[in-house]
Design a protein around this motif. Structure first.
Motif, PDB file in Angstrom:
ATOM      1  N   GLY A 478       0.630  -1.721   0.211  1.00 38.98           N
ATOM      2  CA  GLY A 478      -0.181  -0.199   0.388  1.00 38.98           C
ATOM      3  C   GLY A 478       0.745   1.313   0.344  1.00 38.98           C
ATOM      4  N   PRO A 479       0.135   2.192   1.066  1.00 40.42           N
ATOM      5  CA  PRO A 479       1.052   3.456   0.077  1.00 40.42           C
ATOM      6  C   PRO A 479       2.056   2.669   1.070  1.00 40.42           C
ATOM      7  N   ASP A 482       3.939   2.748  -2.046  1.00 40.38           N
ATOM      8  CA  ASP A 482       4.137   4.056  -3.126  1.00 40.38           C
ATOM      9  C   ASP A 482       5.487   5.039  -2.372  1.00 40.38           C
ATOM     10  N   LEU A 483       5.559   5.319  -1.232  1.00 41.26           N
ATOM     11  CA  LEU A 483       6.638   6.438  -0.473  1.00 41.26           C
ATOM     12  C   LEU A 483       8.025   5.921  -0.665  1.00 41.26           C
ATOM     13  N   GLU A 486       9.326   6.458  -4.055  1.00 41.29           N
ATOM     14  CA  GLU A 486       9.086   7.342  -4.660  1.00 41.29           C
ATOM     15  C   GLU A 486      10.646   8.227  -4.051  1.00 41.29           C
ATOM     16  N   GLY A 487      10.977   7.538  -2.524  1.00 41.52           N
ATOM     17  CA  GLY A 487      11.997   8.005  -1.917  1.00 41.52           C
ATOM     18  C   GLY A 487      13.171   7.354  -2.464  1.00 41.52           C
ATOM     19  N   ARG A 490      14.218   9.488  -5.987  1.00 39.08           N
ATOM     20  CA  ARG A 490      13.845  10.704  -5.747  1.00 39.08           C
ATOM     21  C   ARG A 490      15.226  11.645  -6.077  1.00 39.08           C
ATOM     22  N   GLU A 748      10.022  15.547   6.438  1.00 31.32           N
ATOM     23  CA  GLU A 748       9.008  14.675   6.427  1.00 31.32           C
ATOM     24  C   GLU A 748       8.253  14.010   7.039  1.00 31.32           C
ATOM     25  N   LEU A 752       4.693  13.141   7.094  1.00 33.84           N
ATOM     26  CA  LEU A 752       4.021  11.828   7.877  1.00 33.84           C
ATOM     27  C   LEU A 752       3.511  12.034   8.548  1.00 33.84           C
ATOM     28  N   ARG A 753       3.824  11.231   9.429  1.00 38.75           N
ATOM     29  CA  ARG A 753       3.478  10.631  10.845  1.00 38.75           C
ATOM     30  C   ARG A 753       2.024  12.036  11.481  1.00 38.75           C
ATOM     31  N   ILE A 755      -0.218  13.478   9.007  1.00 38.39           N
ATOM     32  CA  ILE A 755      -1.028  13.183   9.236  1.00 38.39           C
ATOM     33  C   ILE A 755      -1.547  11.616   9.031  1.00 38.39           C
ATOM     34  N   GLY A 756      -1.073  10.732   9.721  1.00 37.63           N
ATOM     35  CA  GLY A 756      -1.387   9.617   9.333  1.00 37.63           C
ATOM     36  C   GLY A 756      -0.860   8.170   9.538  1.00 37.63           C
ATOM     37  N   LEU A 757       0.739   8.304   8.743  1.00 35.07           N
ATOM     38  CA  LEU A 757       1.509   7.418   8.667  1.00 35.07           C
ATOM     39  C   LEU A 757       1.365   7.117  10.242  1.00 35.07           C
ATOM     40  N   THR A 758       1.470   5.058  10.479  1.00 30.11           N
ATOM     41  CA  THR A 758       1.960   4.935  12.007  1.00 30.11           C
ATOM     42  C   THR A 758       3.804   4.623  11.948  1.00 30.11           C
ATOM     43  N   GLN A 761       3.958   1.779   9.728  1.00 29.04           N
ATOM     44  CA  GLN A 761       4.457   2.310   8.166  1.00 29.04           C
ATOM     45  C   GLN A 761       5.355   2.933   7.756  1.00 29.04           C
TER      46      GLN A 761
ATOM     47  N   THR B  98      -1.868   7.726  15.710  1.00 27.00           N
ATOM     48  CA  THR B  98      -2.186   8.064  14.418  1.00 27.00           C
ATOM     49  C   THR B  98      -3.242   7.987  13.524  1.00 27.00           C
ATOM     50  N   ARG B 101      -5.603  11.270  13.796  1.00 21.67           N
ATOM     51  CA  ARG B 101      -5.009  11.968  13.132  1.00 21.67           C
ATOM     52  C   ARG B 101      -5.311  11.895  11.571  1.00 21.67           C
ATOM     53  N   ARG B 102      -5.219  10.633  11.823  1.00 23.52           N
ATOM     54  CA  ARG B 102      -5.378  10.081  10.085  1.00 23.52           C
ATOM     55  C   ARG B 102      -6.483  10.462   9.580  1.00 23.52           C
ATOM     56  N   PHE B 107      -4.724  19.145   8.819  1.00 21.03           N
ATOM     57  CA  PHE B 107      -3.447  20.125   9.595  1.00 21.03           C
ATOM     58  C   PHE B 107      -2.483  20.854   7.956  1.00 21.03           C
ATOM     59  N   LEU B 115       4.650  17.095   0.504  1.00 16.10           N
ATOM     60  CA  LEU B 115       5.931  16.057   0.429  1.00 16.10           C
ATOM     61  C   LEU B 115       6.759  16.606  -1.003  1.00 16.10           C
ATOM     62  N   MET B 117       7.684  15.217  -3.328  1.00 13.78           N
ATOM     63  CA  MET B 117       8.469  14.362  -4.489  1.00 13.78           C
ATOM     64  C   MET B 117       7.078  13.631  -5.289  1.00 13.78           C
ATOM     65  N   PRO B 127      -3.652  11.435   3.141  1.00  9.31           N
ATOM     66  CA  PRO B 127      -4.525  10.882   4.072  1.00  9.31           C
ATOM     67  C   PRO B 127      -5.498   9.642   3.731  1.00  9.31           C
ATOM     68  N   ARG B 129      -5.297   7.768   0.954  1.00  8.17           N
ATOM     69  CA  ARG B 129      -4.646   6.687   0.961  1.00  8.17           C
ATOM     70  C   ARG B 129      -4.155   6.053   2.274  1.00  8.17           C
ATOM     71  N   LEU B 130      -3.528   6.663   2.760  1.00  7.95           N
ATOM     72  CA  LEU B 130      -3.112   5.713   4.117  1.00  7.95           C
ATOM     73  C   LEU B 130      -4.250   5.109   4.975  1.00  7.95           C
TER      74      LEU B 130
END
Ligand SMILES: Nc1ncnc2c1ncn2[C@@H]1O[C@H](COP(=O)(O)OP(=O)(O)O)[C@@H](O)[C@H]1O
Ligand SMILES: [Mg+2]
Lengths: 846, 258
Positions: A478-479, A482-483, A486-487, A490, A748, A752-753, A755-758, A761, B98, B101-102, B107, B115, B117, B127, B129-130
């Motif tokens: 999943g995400p 993708d991340l 991209e990383g 980059r 970054e 990410l954390r 906006i909801g990246l655990t 993840q 987390t 928040r998601r 925010f 981000l 990239m 968010p 997608r997450l």
């Protein structure tokens, strides 16, 4: 400026850990391999040349004729000569309770020899013997025992092993007075030797001269002076060399004049250094990129470009120096540990390894380490000087797409790739037919050039492949997938350099594996042809006892057995005198093919006489010729067929043989071992079965065959292990790049954390990034390795069998898995660091 | 504007006016420990009503960001309690926070919101997608139109102006239809004209898209866009204004000595 450098170094110590580790491992490997090579060379030298360098001159037989007897006395009387040790060597037989046994006789070892008395004393008068350990073990004789020795004075004249059936009328009794450990003296090695006085050796072996005379010079006389004096005195009756010359001669003979081991190890060291350079360069590039703002700020407050460059340059020097010194220390420790290990396990068959601490083996890697670090850092350093002051105020721009420079780069890379590949493929075809070595060299050159092309192109295909593989990652994860993609992509240059480091190691390992397997698959036929029979048991008499035959046939280790009759025949070609008399003719039964590794080697058709190549040459027999074969009163006419290298001179079908000798019994039993049978225990079983019958001889090529494949396996294992070092360095590189990227992306990660990246993840993202980069390196490396392996085997086997590509998929799969696991391991620390970022703190810090 | 006529479509089920979107009780946050500890928040009890744009104001170091981080589940209080809707955040673990928040928080930060990239659209959808959720197409078109980002969707952040970047961040916050959007100095890095635009977007979100926004700022003009201003000083609530005008805000700030 110095304060700034020191402050920067202190502050960045953790970041510099990464390139420093790469330097340490690279330098350690070079140091270890150089130290081991020098040690191995000096140990080999000692094992091969013994005490020769103690002597001013060495006198050796000329054209196989022993050095004439009077020479010893002539030399003793020369003014420049202090002393002379003359070695008389020959063969004779012991008569033991178990039967006769051939044994080599020699005059006692020289005082400077590494051979040591372990029991009793040296023979000093007639009728006394000292035995080498192997001779004592083989004969079962001990100090105090008496043994009968054949006296061959009147029957033999040359220094070759006695032929069967040569009569010996005289026998002498000798007493064993000492046991000598002679293995350390290359004159004897593990050959069973009996030592006796010069007069006894001369009498019993009939040897009329010396095999070697060692001449000690007067202290004042130079070796060359003594040599010429000796040469003049002997006047061309013998070869005269100085002790050192002879030592060099022996070394060159043993190594074929090439220091193969040294070349190999240095080649691996070069690979390790190259990979280190990639990793170091990449790490510095990341560091400098990371510090753009900081550098720009320095420029803002008035630092010149040159000052900035000097700053980074000094830093790279310090890192290189610290890393190199640590690496040398680590390398020496590694070499010592390996030497210990090698000495403990005799499996490699290497001589005793005494570690030699060679100053060059320490200075060279250290200098190379610093140089590589500084060179690898040079490009990023130069870039650092170009950072404009304004960049402190501008947001970081992502690298732009296709520039003119990158198009030029692409064209150059493609040209290099094509040219290299052309050389690689054409080398063996164009040059290899006349000169294998030239073809090989051209192929290696082509391989190196094309690989350079591959590396130059890596900026194009590494990101593309990472994206492709990334699709799988995002489907699975999943995400975070993708991340991770991209990383990873980059910064294409960074991704390419990271994965190229791994690519080098994996390509070489895969090349060795594929090349090795392809070569041995292609050579398996050759080996079968050279070693067609695993075991041959033959008796001294005409036929073997029935119970012995039955015992051999019942052995569990035998996949197939065959009984072969044998007669003594007389051959006549045309009308002339007999071509050969009293020659053994062996009959091939119809089931002989079952025991042969390559049945075509011994395929006699009815009415033909199969003749060994060498024998045919000696007796001038040609294929198609008719010969009369006579056994006793019967005779028949057979057509000659000249074969290859055969275990016996003449073969006919069993049916043809029985027409000549209907009563011929079973003279030999041949065995073929089951596949995968444990050779030592299988041979032991055969020997045990044969032991009860006196005079049974066990021969055959199973041991040689096993030795060859074992040697190949060991070589492959060693090579893989050595190349594994470069993979280790590459993994350090992946860890480096990742941890620096993680530092770079602290904000970054926090975002990410937020906006909801655990946490999990985020860790997964970093791990997947490492996996993607290592997967690209490993997969491309394997693909390239298959190509190079095939090309290499093809170049090696030019003019021989056709090269059949044989890919060890299992092992290659293992390489990929190891690379992936290594990448994963490399990601553990960076991932943990990334996940430890507290979102609030990192965001507030902005 | 088309948004007027369609706004009603997106109105959520009527929420009881009394339940606040977020509230704290006796919230205290210490940084460090012992005598040198910094008391960033000191016994703060405050409520934020649904469907309002609240501005939290105060001098630098007064604890605005800390309050916002505690409310948003980015940081955990030293003592006291925090609710988002009826969820008590105190005691929730990192993972639960987390996920909260998601799903329920949006925010907008001062800068570096996106981000680099990812494209604008990918950033907006991150968010969702997450969370493994599909975007509501109609809502998305609506938000993109309202924020005038339709022709910028495929651009990378580096190809966008500061104001556009902030609008993408607002769009990202709006797309999940969170319970509360927290904005920390959203105009801090913008020039005054773009900043004003940004603020009117935030107000539009509240008025027409029925969102709840808590915005931290120390710009008195920003406060005039708010329904309510909470003043913070030395980690304590120092006062509040309803439907403020710039003069009132400036006066209040001056009395606090900012
Ligand atoms: N991570 C931290 N560690 C230590 N002190 C902090 C930390 N974050 C904030 N502070 C302190 O807490 C107080 C309030 O900070 P903050 O909430 O960022 O204020 P504002 O956002 O109003 O400027 C300040 O005195 C600040 O120095
Ligand atoms: Mg703040």
């Amino acid at each position: 400026m110095l304060t700034l450098t020191l402050a920067s170094l202190r502050q960045q110590a953790r970041r510099y850990l990464a390139p420093a580790i790469a330097v340490v491992i690279g330098v350690a490997f070079v140091t270890a391999s150089m130290t081991l090579t020098t040690s191995l060379r000096s140990s080999t030298q000692a094992a091969l040349t013994g005490d020769l360098s103690h002597y001013a001159a060495v006198v050796l037989p000329s054209q196989g004729a022993p050095v004439p007897e009077p020479a010893a006395q002539t030399l003793r009387d020369l003014p420049g000569v202090a002393g002379v040790v003359a070695h008389r060597v020959g063969w004779t037989r012991f008569t033991l309770p178990s039967g006769p046994r051939d044994v080599q006789f020699s005059t006692p070892p020289s005082p400077t020899s590494a051979a040591r008395l372990v029991d009793g004393r040296m023979p000093t008068s007639g009728g006394e013997l000292a035995l080498s350990r192997s001779a004592a073990a083989g004969s079962g004789l001990r100090v105090g025992d008496t043994v009968r020795v054949d006296d061959l004075t009147h029957s033999r004249g040359s220094a070759t092993a006695p032929d069967d059936g040569v009569g010996s009328q005289h026998r002498a009794a000798a007493t064993v007075v000492g046991i000598i450990d002679a293995a350390a003296d290359p004159r004897y090695g593990s050959t069973p030797v009996a030592f006796a006085t010069d007069a006894d050796v001369a009498a019993w072996t009939g040897e009329e001269g010396y095999r070697e005379i060692d001449v000690a010079g007067q202290p004042a006389a130079s070796a060359e002076h003594v040599r010429s004096e000796v040469a003049a005195a002997l006047g061309g009756q013998a070869v005269v060399r100085t002790g050192d010359e002879q030592a060099q001669h022996l070394l060159a003979q043993a190594t074929g004049g090439v220091d193969l081991l040294g070349i190999l190890l240095l080649a691996f060291a070069a690979v390790a250094l190259f990979v280190s350079a990639l990793v170091i360069g990449n790490t510095f590039a990341v560091l400098v990129a990371r510090r753009r703002r900081e550098t720009a700020l320095l420029r803002c407050v008035g630092a010149t470009g040159a000052q900035v460059r000097r700053l980074v340059l000094v830093e790279s020097c310090v890192v290189g120096l610290v890393g190199a010194l640590t690496g040398v220390a680590l390398g020496l420790g590694l070499a010592a540990a390996l030497a210990r290990l090698a000495n403990r396990s005799a499996a490699l068959g290497l001589p005793q390894l005494d570690l030699a601490f060679d100053p060059t083996a320490m200075a060279l890697p250290a200098v190379a380490g610093v140089a590589v670090t500084v060179l690898a850092a040079a490009l990023p350093v130069w870039r650092a000087g170009r950072v404009a002051p304004l960049e402190a105020l501008r947001p970081a721009l992502p690298p732009t797409g296709r520039s003119r420079a990158s198009t030029v780069r692409l064209v150059v890379a493609l040209l290099v790739l094509v040219a290299g590949t052309a050389l690689l493929v054409a080398g063996p075809t164009v040059f290899g037919e006349q000169d294998l070595m030239l073809g090989l060299v051209v192929a290696i050159l082509g391989g190196a050039v094309s690989f350079a092309g591959v590396l130059l192109l890596s900026r194009r295909y590494v990101p593309a492949l990472a994206r492709l593989l990334g699709r799988l990652a995002s489907r699975l994860a999943g995400p975070p997938g993708d991340l991770a993609v991209e990383g990873a992509v980059r910064n294409p240059a960074r991704a390419a350099a990271t994965s190229a480091a791994l690519l080098v190691g994996v390509t070489l390992i895969a090349m060795m594996l594929v090349g090795g397997q392809t070569a041995s698959a292609s050579a398996a036929h050759e080996i079968d042809r050279h070693y067609p029979v695993d075991v041959m048991v033959s008796g001294s008499g005409a036929s073997l006892p029935a119970d012995a035959v039955a015992r051999l046939e019942r052995l569990g280790v035998a996949a197939a057995t065959a009984r072969l009759p044998q007669v003594t025949a007389e051959l006549t070609a045309g009308r002339g005198a007999p071509t050969a008399e009293g020659m053994p003719l062996v009959g091939l039964p119809t089931d002989a093919a079952d025991v042969l590794r390559d049945p075509s080697v011994l395929a006699a058709t009815p009415g033909t006489l199969l003749v060994d190549q060498q024998v045919a040459q000696d007796t001038r027999l040609a294929t198609g010729e008719r010969v009369i074969v006579k056994v006793g009163e019967r005779h028949t006419s057979l057509v000659v067929h000249v074969g290859g290298r055969l275990p016996y001179p003449y073969f006919a079908t069993e049916a043809d043989l029985r027409r000549l000798a209907p009563q011929a019994g079973v003279a030999q039993v041949w065995l073929r071992f089951t596949e995968g049978a444990d050779l030592p225990s299988a041979m032991e079983a055969v020997n045990a079965a044969a032991a009860d019958v006196p005079g049974l001889v066990v021969s055959g090529s199973a041991p040689e065959r096993a030795q060859i494949s074992e040697a190949l396996d060991v070589a492959l294992l060693v090579v893989t292990a050595l190349l594994g070092i470069s993979v280790l360095i590459a993994v350090v590189g992946i860890g480096n790049t990742l941890s620096l990227s993680v530092l770079e992306r602290t904000h970054e990660s926090a975002l990410l954390r937020a906006i909801g990246l655990t946490r999990g993840q985020l860790r997964l993202t970093v791990a997947l990034e490492a996996l993607l980069l290592s997967a690209v390196g490993a997969i491309v490396g394997c693909a390239l390795g298959i190509g190079y392996g095939w090309a290499g085997a093809r170049a090696l086997l030019t003019g021989q069998a056709t090269t059949l590509l044989s890919v060890p998929w299992g092992r290659l799969g293992l390489v990929v898995v190891v690379a992936l696991v290594a990448g994963l391991v490399a990601s553990v620390l960076p991932a943990r660091r990334a996940a430890a970022v507290a979102p609030a703190v990192a965001l507030a810090a902005e | 504007m088309t948004t007027h006529s369609t706004a009603g479509t997106f109105e959520a089920a009527p929420r009881p006016q009394l339940a606040p979107a977020a509230r704290t009780h006796s919230l205290t946050k210490l940084y460090g420990s012992g005598p040198s500890a910094v008391r960033a928040l000191d016994d703060v009890s405050i409520e934020f009503a649904v469907g309002q744009l609240t501005a939290v104001m105060g001098p630098s170091g007064s604890g605005k960001s800390t309050l916002m981080h505690c409310l948003a589940g980015l940081d955990t209080p030293t003592s006291g309690r925090v609710w988002l809707g009826d969820t008590d955040l105190t005691g929730l673990g990192d993972r639960a926070l987390t996920l909260l928040r998601r799903r329920r928080v949006g925010f907008v930060f001062q800068s570096l919101n996106l981000l680099p990239m990812l494209s604008a659209q990918q950033n907006m959808l991150l968010p969702l997608r997450l969370a493994g959720r599909r975007p509501d197409r109609e809502w998305m078109t609506h938000v993109i139109e309202a924020l005038r980002l339709a022709d910028r969707l495929d651009h990378r952040p580096s190809e966008l102006s500061g104001g556009q970047q902030q609008r993408v961040a607002v769009a990202r916050a709006l797309l999940t239809r969170p319970d509360v959007i927290f904005a920390d100095e959203p105009t801090g890095a913008l020039d005054s004209q773009t900043g004003a635009q940004m603020l009117s977007f935030l107000r539009t979100s509240v008025r027409e898209l029925d969102q709840t926004v808590v915005m931290v700022t120390h710009d008195p003009r920003a406060a005039t866009y708010a329904d309510r201003v909470v003043l913070l000083a030395d980690g304590k609530v120092a006062g509040e204004l309803t439907d403020p005008d710039p003069d009132a805000v400036l006066d209040a700030m001056r009395t606090m000595g900012a």
